[in-house]
Scaffold this motif. Structure first.
Motif, mmCIF file in Angstrom:
data_model
loop_
_atom_site.group_PDB
_atom_site.id
_atom_site.type_symbol
_atom_site.label_atom_id
_atom_site.label_comp_id
_atom_site.label_asym_id
_atom_site.label_seq_id
_atom_site.Cartn_x
_atom_site.Cartn_y
_atom_site.Cartn_z
ATOM 1 N N THR A 176 -4.124 -1.511 0.530
ATOM 2 C CA THR A 176 -5.270 -2.094 1.242
ATOM 3 C C THR A 176 -6.514 -2.168 0.369
ATOM 4 N N THR A 177 -6.462 -1.601 -0.844
ATOM 5 C CA THR A 177 -7.663 -1.515 -1.688
ATOM 6 C C THR A 177 -7.642 -2.483 -2.871
ATOM 7 N N LEU A 178 -6.646 -3.332 -2.965
ATOM 8 C CA LEU A 178 -6.474 -4.168 -4.163
ATOM 9 C C LEU A 178 -7.255 -5.471 -4.061
ATOM 10 N N GLY A 207 -8.170 -8.810 7.704
ATOM 11 C CA GLY A 207 -8.774 -9.303 8.943
ATOM 12 C C GLY A 207 -7.803 -9.297 10.105
ATOM 13 N N SER A 208 -6.790 -8.447 10.048
ATOM 14 C CA SER A 208 -5.732 -8.480 11.065
ATOM 15 C C SER A 208 -6.206 -7.920 12.400
ATOM 16 N N PRO A 209 -6.007 -8.672 13.490
ATOM 17 C CA PRO A 209 -6.315 -8.138 14.821
ATOM 18 C C PRO A 209 -5.446 -6.943 15.193
ATOM 19 N N PHE A 236 -2.929 -4.710 5.389
ATOM 20 C CA PHE A 236 -3.557 -3.729 6.269
ATOM 21 C C PHE A 236 -2.611 -2.537 6.399
ATOM 22 N N MET A 237 -3.124 -1.439 6.916
ATOM 23 C CA MET A 237 -2.315 -0.236 7.081
ATOM 24 C C MET A 237 -2.751 0.482 8.349
ATOM 25 N N SER A 253 -4.413 7.252 14.151
ATOM 26 C CA SER A 253 -5.196 8.232 13.404
ATOM 27 C C SER A 253 -5.679 7.673 12.071
ATOM 28 N N LYS A 254 -5.154 6.533 11.661
ATOM 29 C CA LYS A 254 -5.656 5.822 10.482
ATOM 30 C C LYS A 254 -5.550 4.323 10.744
ATOM 31 N N ARG A 255 -6.623 3.615 10.398
ATOM 32 C CA ARG A 255 -6.612 2.154 10.518
ATOM 33 C C ARG A 255 -7.443 1.583 9.374
ATOM 34 N N TYR A 256 -6.789 0.841 8.490
ATOM 35 C CA TYR A 256 -7.485 0.212 7.374
ATOM 36 C C TYR A 256 -7.117 -1.268 7.355
ATOM 37 N N ALA A 257 -8.094 -2.114 7.619
ATOM 38 C CA ALA A 257 -7.843 -3.556 7.664
ATOM 39 C C ALA A 257 -7.808 -4.167 6.281
#
Length: 252
Positions: free
Chosen positions: A91-93, A123-125, A104-105, A115-119
């Motif tokens: 998600t960081t590239l 831009g994923s809903p 996303f993850m 407990s973790k959400r990284y878009a």
């Protein structure tokens, strides 16, 4: 108590606190956060980012992603990392001039709580929504521990997302119940030609699963898994008929 990949990550985090304390403090001070707790959380996040970058250096990791078709298993083995660590790194590239795919993850527990959400740049809903759809295979990962599942889902807006899910386990001690989570990493289906999964079973042959963003936000009327009516819709009743679920509602 830690697995080798987690042990390496924790050692790298300690190294960050020894070698990059000044840089971390400067970034925290520049953020002008409102309280001490927020500052400590940001500092922890920065040191974790340092650790991930140390284990999976940006340029080398991106080259490996492109060379392997973002093969998650190979990336784990090559960098001595865990599935969750690789998913988060993907998600960081988004470095200017050296961008990877916009992944996303997400990580959920058995109750479906995130407990973790990284878009990332996706831009994923699927990440933005506070609710999840039971038809999404991230939930099915708990029934097939340690197996990598892939899923092609379509949201109501017509966007399609290719996701990869599997369980991960945290450390346990004594008689504690093992901590088990499901982690999903996903990208828009239009990027599927760059992924190694294309050579396994083929994304084009994968059944597209219509999903929503939680029942109260979903307007699909023919879902057998619906647990609540959509918000703002008037319920309709017909004593002579029973539909596929308990909620029949008016359209727009």
């Amino acid at each position: 108590l830690l697995e080798p990949a987690s042990r390496s990550f924790q050692a790298a985090t300690q190294l960050a606190q020894l070698e990059a304390r000044g840089e971390g403090d400067a970034l925290v001070a520049g953020a002008n956060l409102p309280d001490r707790a927020a500052e400590r959380l940001l500092r922890r996040h920065l040191f974790s980012y340092f650790a991930a970058a140390l284990i999976m250096p940006y340029a080398r990791f991106l080259r490996a992603c492109e060379a392997t078709g973002y093969d998650l298993i190979l990336l784990q083995r090559r960098f001595g990392a865990g599935f969750e660590q690789v998913a988060h790194r993907l998600t960081t590239l988004q470095r200017v001039g050296a961008r990877g795919l916009p992944f996303f993850m997400m990580r959920i527990d058995r109750a479906g709580q995130a407990s973790k959400r990284y878009a990332g740049a996706s831009g994923s809903p699927l990440v933005a929504s506070a609710q999840r759809c039971p038809l999404w295979n991230i939930h099915g990962a708990f029934a097939r521990p340690a197996e990598l599942l892939h899923d092609l889902v379509e949201l109501e807006d017509g966007s399609q997302w290719l996701t990869f899910s599997r369980t991960v386990e945290g450390p346990t001690y004594g008689t504690q119940h093992p901590a088990r989570f499901a982690v999903a990493v996903g990208v828009e289906a239009r990027f599927a030609s760059s992924l190694s999964v294309r050579g396994e079973r083929g994304v084009t042959g994968t059944r597209v699963v219509p999903v929503g963003l939680g029942c109260i936000a979903c307007m699909r009327p023919d879902c057998s898994q619906r647990s609540a009516p959509p918000a703002g819709r008037t319920l309709l009743f017909n004593e002579r008929e029973r539909t596929i679920n308990a909620y029949h509602f008016a359209g727009d």
